[in-house]
Design a protein around this motif. Structure first.
Motif, PDB file in Angstrom:
ATOM      1  N   ALA A  70       0.807  -1.212   0.000  1.00  0.00           N
ATOM      2  CA  ALA A  70       0.000   0.000   0.000  1.00  0.00           C
ATOM      3  C   ALA A  70       0.843   1.266   0.000  1.00  0.00           C
ATOM      4  CB  ALA A  70      -0.929   0.000   1.202  1.00  0.00           C
ATOM      5  N   THR A  71       2.098   1.160   0.387  1.00  0.00           N
ATOM      6  CA  THR A  71       2.942   2.345   0.437  1.00  0.00           C
ATOM      7  C   THR A  71       4.079   2.219  -0.572  1.00  0.00           C
ATOM      8  OG1 THR A  71       4.292   1.379   2.178  1.00  0.00           O
ATOM      9  CG2 THR A  71       2.444   2.746   2.862  1.00  0.00           C
ATOM     10  N   ILE A  72       4.602   3.372  -0.958  1.00  0.00           N
ATOM     11  CA  ILE A  72       5.731   3.433  -1.873  1.00  0.00           C
ATOM     12  C   ILE A  72       6.901   3.995  -1.080  1.00  0.00           C
ATOM     13  CG2 ILE A  72       6.579   4.419  -4.031  1.00  0.00           C
ATOM     14  CD1 ILE A  72       3.668   4.726  -4.901  1.00  0.00           C
ATOM     15  N   LYS A 120      10.176   6.021   0.129  1.00  0.00           N
ATOM     16  CA  LYS A 120      10.506   7.441  -0.026  1.00  0.00           C
ATOM     17  C   LYS A 120      11.475   7.664  -1.177  1.00  0.00           C
ATOM     18  CE  LYS A 120       9.405   9.220   4.449  1.00  0.00           C
ATOM     19  NZ  LYS A 120       8.518  10.336   4.296  1.00  0.00           N
ATOM     20  N   ASP A 121      12.392   6.713  -1.395  1.00  0.00           N
ATOM     21  CA  ASP A 121      13.340   6.849  -2.505  1.00  0.00           C
ATOM     22  C   ASP A 121      12.604   6.862  -3.838  1.00  0.00           C
ATOM     23  OD1 ASP A 121      15.418   6.836  -0.688  1.00  0.00           O
ATOM     24  OD2 ASP A 121      15.769   4.668  -0.881  1.00  0.00           O
ATOM     25  N   LYS A 122      11.645   5.955  -3.973  1.00  0.00           N
ATOM     26  CA  LYS A 122      10.862   5.891  -5.214  1.00  0.00           C
ATOM     27  C   LYS A 122      10.027   7.159  -5.389  1.00  0.00           C
ATOM     28  CE  LYS A 122      11.141   1.470  -6.799  1.00  0.00           C
ATOM     29  NZ  LYS A 122      11.235   1.011  -8.149  1.00  0.00           N
ATOM     30  N   VAL A 123       9.412   7.620  -4.297  1.00  0.00           N
ATOM     31  CA  VAL A 123       8.598   8.832  -4.374  1.00  0.00           C
ATOM     32  C   VAL A 123       9.455  10.011  -4.801  1.00  0.00           C
ATOM     33  CG1 VAL A 123       7.237  10.479  -3.023  1.00  0.00           C
ATOM     34  CG2 VAL A 123       6.859   8.033  -2.734  1.00  0.00           C
ATOM     35  N   LEU A 171       4.075  23.044  -6.538  1.00  0.00           N
ATOM     36  CA  LEU A 171       3.246  21.861  -6.293  1.00  0.00           C
ATOM     37  C   LEU A 171       3.784  21.087  -5.095  1.00  0.00           C
ATOM     38  CD1 LEU A 171       2.780  20.622  -9.957  1.00  0.00           C
ATOM     39  CD2 LEU A 171       1.045  21.629  -8.512  1.00  0.00           C
ATOM     40  N   ASP A 172       2.893  20.678  -4.219  1.00  0.00           N
ATOM     41  CA  ASP A 172       3.232  19.841  -3.076  1.00  0.00           C
ATOM     42  C   ASP A 172       2.556  18.487  -3.237  1.00  0.00           C
ATOM     43  OD1 ASP A 172       4.655  21.892  -1.837  1.00  0.00           O
ATOM     44  OD2 ASP A 172       2.916  22.580  -0.689  1.00  0.00           O
ATOM     45  N   ILE A 173       3.206  17.457  -2.715  1.00  0.00           N
ATOM     46  CA  ILE A 173       2.631  16.111  -2.773  1.00  0.00           C
ATOM     47  C   ILE A 173       1.485  16.032  -1.775  1.00  0.00           C
ATOM     48  CG2 ILE A 173       3.051  13.670  -2.359  1.00  0.00           C
ATOM     49  CD1 ILE A 173       5.918  14.107  -3.291  1.00  0.00           C
ATOM     50  N   LEU A 174       0.333  15.623  -2.271  1.00  0.00           N
ATOM     51  CA  LEU A 174      -0.850  15.488  -1.430  1.00  0.00           C
ATOM     52  C   LEU A 174      -1.030  14.046  -0.972  1.00  0.00           C
ATOM     53  CD1 LEU A 174      -3.522  16.700  -0.307  1.00  0.00           C
ATOM     54  CD2 LEU A 174      -4.562  16.077  -2.475  1.00  0.00           C
ATOM     55  N   LYS A 175      -0.915  13.112  -1.920  1.00  0.00           N
ATOM     56  CA  LYS A 175      -1.222  11.717  -1.623  1.00  0.00           C
ATOM     57  C   LYS A 175      -0.397  10.818  -2.535  1.00  0.00           C
ATOM     58  CE  LYS A 175      -5.351   8.824  -1.250  1.00  0.00           C
ATOM     59  NZ  LYS A 175      -6.778   8.769  -1.524  1.00  0.00           N
ATOM     60  N   VAL A 176       0.066   9.709  -2.013  1.00  0.00           N
ATOM     61  CA  VAL A 176       0.838   8.736  -2.770  1.00  0.00           C
ATOM     62  C   VAL A 176       0.114   7.400  -2.685  1.00  0.00           C
ATOM     63  CG1 VAL A 176       3.049   7.538  -2.955  1.00  0.00           C
ATOM     64  CG2 VAL A 176       3.003   9.929  -2.267  1.00  0.00           C
ATOM     65  N   GLY A 177      -0.028   6.732  -3.812  1.00  0.00           N
ATOM     66  CA  GLY A 177      -0.704   5.434  -3.813  1.00  0.00           C
ATOM     67  C   GLY A 177      -0.511   4.737  -5.143  1.00  0.00           C
ATOM     68  N   ILE A 210       0.942   9.651  -7.889  1.00  0.00           N
ATOM     69  CA  ILE A 210       1.158  10.733  -6.939  1.00  0.00           C
ATOM     70  C   ILE A 210       0.174  11.840  -7.267  1.00  0.00           C
ATOM     71  CG2 ILE A 210       2.766  12.460  -6.045  1.00  0.00           C
ATOM     72  CD1 ILE A 210       5.041  10.588  -6.687  1.00  0.00           C
ATOM     73  N   LYS A 211      -0.536  12.297  -6.253  1.00  0.00           N
ATOM     74  CA  LYS A 211      -1.463  13.416  -6.420  1.00  0.00           C
ATOM     75  C   LYS A 211      -0.810  14.656  -5.830  1.00  0.00           C
ATOM     76  CE  LYS A 211      -5.615  10.601  -6.370  1.00  0.00           C
ATOM     77  NZ  LYS A 211      -6.077  10.715  -7.704  1.00  0.00           N
ATOM     78  N   TYR A 212      -0.830  15.731  -6.615  1.00  0.00           N
ATOM     79  CA  TYR A 212      -0.218  16.993  -6.212  1.00  0.00           C
ATOM     80  C   TYR A 212      -1.303  18.043  -5.985  1.00  0.00           C
ATOM     81  CZ  TYR A 212       4.199  15.075  -7.947  1.00  0.00           C
ATOM     82  OH  TYR A 212       5.310  14.304  -8.150  1.00  0.00           O
TER      83      TYR A 212
END
Length: 148
Positions: free
Chosen positions: A36-38, A40-43, A95-101, A114-116
């Motif tokens: 469910a999570t990615i 931090k390096d990948k993000v 742009l800031d990262i809002l949600k990662v999935g 990634i939702k910004y």
């Protein structure tokens, strides 16, 4: 004679109401689900590629923008499509990262998503969604103005 007709009627009724039995085998061939999570390096890698894409759009350098795109979408993405994406994103705002999935495509494959949101926008009504391949290449961008 009545016994014969009664016997034939009973046998005939069994054939008439008989159901065909079909053997069914359930196979469990489900694909392994992504976590469910990615990491931090990948993000960070995905975010860097998206920022390169935004900078290329800002300077109208469409060749540089195509370098970050996946091979799957390079064939269908034209300069007109990139211009529409540029028009849908306010490239002057941070742009800031809002949600990662993960985003599941129509073929059932999960891709990192990634939702910004725009920096300072507390309502999160204008969200930009970016879908990536595992290697960091962009598969798709849905600008805020097109998500309605």
């Amino acid at each position: 004679m009545k016994k014969i007709f009664l016997g034939l009627a009973i046998i005939g009724a069994q054939f008439m109401f008989a159901q065909k039995v079909v053997g069914m085998k359930v196979e469990n061939n489900q694909k392994k689900e992504q976590p469910a999570t990615i990491s931090k390096d990948k993000v960070n890698m995905y975010n860097d590629n998206f920022q390169k894409f935004i900078k290329a759009l800002q300077s109208s350098d469409y060749k540089a923008a195509e370098e970050v795109l996946s091979d799957k979408v390079k064939e269908i993405v034209t300069e007109d499509v990139l211009k529409k994406v540029k028009d849908g994103i306010d490239i002057n705002k941070k742009l800031d990262i809002l949600k990662v999935g993960y985003y599941v495509t129509m073929d059932g494959v999960s891709h990192p998503n990634i939702k910004y949101k725009y920096a300072g926008d507390s309502s999160s009504k204008e969200v930009i969604s970016a879908v990536f391949e595992d290697d960091g290449k962009l598969l798709g961008v849905l600008p805020a103005g097109m998500s309605k």
